[in-house]
Design an enzyme around this catalytic site. Structure first.
Site, PDB file in Angstrom:
ATOM      1  N   GLU A   1      -5.359 -85.178 -33.681  1.00 15.94           N
ATOM      2  CA  GLU A   1      -4.390 -86.139 -34.233  1.00 15.94           C
ATOM      3  C   GLU A   1      -3.938 -87.001 -33.070  1.00 15.94           C
ATOM      4  OE1 GLU A   1      -3.840 -86.548 -37.302  1.00 15.94           O
ATOM      5  OE2 GLU A   1      -3.977 -84.640 -38.368  1.00 15.94           O
TER       6      GLU A   1
ATOM      7  N   CYS B   1       3.501 -92.017 -34.115  1.00 24.02           N
ATOM      8  CA  CYS B   1       2.052 -92.275 -34.037  1.00 24.02           C
ATOM      9  C   CYS B   1       1.585 -93.314 -35.052  1.00 24.02           C
ATOM     10  CB  CYS B   1       1.280 -90.983 -34.213  1.00 24.02           C
ATOM     11  SG  CYS B   1       1.655 -90.140 -35.760  1.00 24.02           S
TER      12      CYS B   1
HETATM   13  P1  NAD Z   1       0.014 -85.341 -24.226  1.00 23.80           P
HETATM   14  O1  NAD Z   1      -1.395 -85.638 -24.552  1.00 23.80           O
HETATM   15  O2  NAD Z   1       0.500 -85.635 -22.865  1.00 23.80           O
HETATM   16  O3  NAD Z   1       0.376 -83.824 -24.509  1.00 23.80           O
HETATM   17  C1  NAD Z   1       0.069 -83.200 -25.713  1.00 23.80           C
HETATM   18  C2  NAD Z   1      -0.221 -81.757 -25.425  1.00 23.80           C
HETATM   19  O4  NAD Z   1      -1.303 -81.678 -24.510  1.00 23.80           O
HETATM   20  C3  NAD Z   1       0.939 -80.990 -24.771  1.00 23.80           C
HETATM   21  O5  NAD Z   1       1.093 -79.757 -25.432  1.00 23.80           O
HETATM   22  C4  NAD Z   1       0.490 -80.787 -23.345  1.00 23.80           C
HETATM   23  O6  NAD Z   1       0.972 -79.617 -22.737  1.00 23.80           O
HETATM   24  C5  NAD Z   1      -1.013 -80.732 -23.479  1.00 23.80           C
HETATM   25  N1  NAD Z   1      -1.693 -81.117 -22.256  1.00 23.80           N
HETATM   26  C6  NAD Z   1      -1.296 -82.033 -21.331  1.00 23.80           C
HETATM   27  N2  NAD Z   1      -2.183 -82.103 -20.326  1.00 23.80           N
HETATM   28  C7  NAD Z   1      -3.158 -81.213 -20.607  1.00 23.80           C
HETATM   29  C8  NAD Z   1      -4.361 -80.829 -19.955  1.00 23.80           C
HETATM   30  N3  NAD Z   1      -4.724 -81.350 -18.800  1.00 23.80           N
HETATM   31  N4  NAD Z   1      -5.130 -79.883 -20.540  1.00 23.80           N
HETATM   32  C9  NAD Z   1      -4.788 -79.323 -21.722  1.00 23.80           C
HETATM   33  N5  NAD Z   1      -3.657 -79.651 -22.382  1.00 23.80           N
HETATM   34  C10 NAD Z   1      -2.856 -80.575 -21.836  1.00 23.80           C
HETATM   35  O7  NAD Z   1       0.891 -86.043 -25.288  1.00 23.80           O
HETATM   36  P2  NAD Z   1       1.170 -87.582 -25.307  1.00 23.80           P
HETATM   37  O8  NAD Z   1      -0.064 -88.342 -25.002  1.00 23.80           O
HETATM   38  O9  NAD Z   1       2.371 -87.924 -24.539  1.00 23.80           O
HETATM   39  O10 NAD Z   1       1.483 -87.749 -26.882  1.00 23.80           O
HETATM   40  C11 NAD Z   1       1.667 -88.997 -27.390  1.00 23.80           C
HETATM   41  C12 NAD Z   1       0.436 -89.392 -28.181  1.00 23.80           C
HETATM   42  O11 NAD Z   1       0.334 -88.536 -29.302  1.00 23.80           O
HETATM   43  C13 NAD Z   1       0.483 -90.795 -28.687  1.00 23.80           C
HETATM   44  O12 NAD Z   1      -0.759 -91.402 -28.472  1.00 23.80           O
HETATM   45  C14 NAD Z   1       0.701 -90.617 -30.184  1.00 23.80           C
HETATM   46  O13 NAD Z   1       0.186 -91.660 -30.964  1.00 23.80           O
HETATM   47  C15 NAD Z   1       0.014 -89.323 -30.418  1.00 23.80           C
HETATM   48  N6  NAD Z   1       0.515 -88.665 -31.632  1.00 23.80           N
HETATM   49  C16 NAD Z   1      -0.315 -88.565 -32.692  1.00 23.80           C
HETATM   50  C17 NAD Z   1       0.137 -87.980 -33.860  1.00 23.80           C
HETATM   51  C18 NAD Z   1      -0.770 -87.858 -35.051  1.00 23.80           C
HETATM   52  O14 NAD Z   1      -0.423 -87.115 -35.964  1.00 23.80           O
HETATM   53  N7  NAD Z   1      -1.898 -88.533 -35.096  1.00 23.80           N
HETATM   54  C19 NAD Z   1       1.433 -87.495 -33.936  1.00 23.80           C
HETATM   55  C20 NAD Z   1       2.259 -87.626 -32.819  1.00 23.80           C
HETATM   56  C21 NAD Z   1       1.789 -88.211 -31.672  1.00 23.80           C
END
Ligand code: NAD
Length: 465
Positions: free
Chosen positions: A208, A242
């Site tokens: 997602e 999102c």
């Molecule tokens: P992120 O990608 O930084 O983090 C998300 C998760 O990934 C966290 O639990 C984090 O601990 C983990 N993570 C971070 N680095 C990692 C690594 N190196 N290895 C494994 N796991 C790791 O989150 P973000 O990018 O700040 O989130 C925002 C994004 O999420 C936006 O692009 C938004 O559009 C999207 N989003 C999508 C939806 C949907 O339903 N499609 C919903 C909410 C947010």
């Protein structure tokens, strides 16, 4: 308990989980619903500490969970039943059906922007389908992570569902386990890491993710209504949604009117008494200093390259606050058109016609959501026909997610893969096993075994003629 011991304990429990009746599963989902409501105040407090989310907005997330829990509970017994399908010539005389079985162990790597909803919603479907689940909440929403942990461990034993708090290292450690299904919400960089880790074990995945969601406003649209709704959609959660409208393609003939109406709407929402947008209890903050600097950088860079600051632009780094902002005269050379904004900035681009709007959309990856504001049926059809998106709303925005369990939710390619919501949640975490059963005591004629008989050759010849 270590990650691997929780994982193994869950695996050891799979036979028992799979054998649970619909009634037993429903009882647990209902207990989860009760616990969520019981902890409502704690959840609201946690999200307020993280994003300065107001109670009503956290309650909206709880509503999404309630809708999903109730819908699944109402229908689960029916969905779990084997589904009979029609016969074909080759399966004549036999019983053909689909038996839905749990995939096994599910991992939910969650994010921070609607943390209680994203921590819990995916596991509702997974648990309903008879799987075990581990939730890894975002380290950027640590208060909600703790409440989620408490709620889950009150309702479930850890060999069915567990929460493991931590950051990227914890997620990496979890990704080494051979999960059957990995569900991830977040950005592209980590999405790629998750996809590669899943490939190691051929795990199924749901991604997602986000991207740049276009909103189209054509000259036939009710400008006032479109501006009001898009101002609401763009500024909800300070733009950290999102499916928020990332950039708005407005007919040049109505562009200025649209901007004026959007300004009026923003004042009405967040500064009705003129004492400052920063005073609004309903306007959240950006999640971290890094996110604040990134969004501020996008605004500054766009202005330095010729964008017009139509409204807002005030900020306070110490509060991670950026006021509701409108930019116009934005183009593809600006970073703000090259990455998802995910902040309180309305990007308005004036366009001569539908073709111009389409060409801008086509230069971006397929979005999670696309919005069309128009009263012209032909124009609506034109955009539905010539674009692709995870979801579309005509003459509104943001209302497609978590509100109607009959509508599957998810993205396409860069905006994600897989779908959840209602039956789709059950399906996403089930293996639809095809079963063909001959009646007991049945003896096949086996005309298709070698050496091939004349009658078999004739039959095949007839079918292919
Ligand atoms: P992120 O990608 O930084 O983090 C998300 C998760 O990934 C966290 O639990 C984090 O601990 C983990 N993570 C971070 N680095 C990692 C690594 N190196 N290895 C494994 N796991 C790791 O989150 P973000 O990018 O700040 O989130 C925002 C994004 O999420 C936006 O692009 C938004 O559009 C999207 N989003 C999508 C939806 C949907 O339903 N499609 C919903 C909410 C947010």
């Amino acid at each position: 308990m270590s990650i691997s011991s929780i994982f193994i304990a869950q695996q050891d429990n799979h036979t028992a989980l799979r054998a649970r009746s619909a009634e037993q599963r429903i009882r647990q989902l209902q207990a989860l619903g009760i616990e969520l409501i019981k902890r409502k105040k704690d959840i609201c407090r946690a999200q307020n500490k993280e994003l300065k989310t107001c109670e009503m907005d956290t309650e909206a997330q709880l509503m999404m969970l309630k809708i999903e829990l109730e819908f699944i509970s109402k229908n689960l017994a029916k969905w779990m039943k084997p589904r009979k399908v029609k016969n074909s010539q080759a399966t004549m005389g036999k019983k053909c059906y689909i038996q839905y079985e749990p995939k096994g162990s599910m991992l939910n790597i969650s994010t921070w922007n609607a943390p209680i909803a994203i921590n819990i919603l995916p596991i509702v479907g997974a648990l309903a389908a008879g799987n075990s689940a581990i939730v890894k909440p975002s380290e950027l929403a640590p208060h909600t992570a703790t409440v989620t942990h408490e709620i889950i461990s009150t309702v479930f034993s850890s060999n069915q569902c567990a929460v493991i708090e931590g950051g990227p290292e914890t997620a990496q450690e979890l990704l080494k386990q051979p999960f059957d299904h990995i569900y991830y919400t977040g950005g592209h960089r980590v999405g790629r890491i998750v996809m590669k880790a899943a490939a190691e074990n051929f795990a199924d995945i749901t991604l997602e993710m986000g991207g740049k969601n276009p909103a189209i406003v054509d000259s036939t649209a009710d400008v006032n209504n479109a501006a009001l709704k898009l101002a609401w959609g763009r500024m909800a959660n300070a733009g950290q949604v999102c499916i928020g409208p990332d950039y708005i393609l407005v007919d040049k003939t109505i562009e200025q009117k649209f901007i004026e109406e959007a300004k009026a709407a923003l004042i009405r929402f967040y500064n009705p008494h003129g004492d400052g947008f920063e005073k609004s209890a309903e306007f959240p903050r950006l999640i971290t200093d890094g996110h604040f600097q990134r969004v501020k950088g996008l605004i500054d860079e766009a202005i330095s390259k010729g964008a017009t600051l139509e409204f807002g632009g005030q900020n306070d780094a110490s509060q991670r606050y950026i006021s509701p902002t409108i930019l116009s005269r934005v183009n593809d050379d600006m970073a703000i058109m090259q990455e998802e904004v995910f902040g309180p900035v309305m990007v308005v681009i004036g366009c001569e016609d539908a073709e111009k709007k389409l060409s801008i959309i086509k230069r971006q990856h397929k979005p999670l959501a696309l919005y069309i504001f128009s009263k012209d049926r032909r124009a609506i059809n034109f955009f539905l026909q010539n674009t692709s998106a995870g979801s579309t709303v005509v003459n509104h925005n943001l209302i497609q997610s978590g509100t109607n369990p009959h509508l599957p939710f998810g993205g396409i390619r860069h905006s994600g893969t897989g779908r959840i919501g209602g039956f789709q949640s059950f399906l996403e975490f089930s293996n639809p096993r095809s079963v063909v059963e001959a009646p007991l005591g049945w003896r096949d004629i086996n005309i298709n075994f070698p050496p091939y008989s004349k009658i078999y050759k004739k039959l095949v010849g007839k079918m292919l003629s």
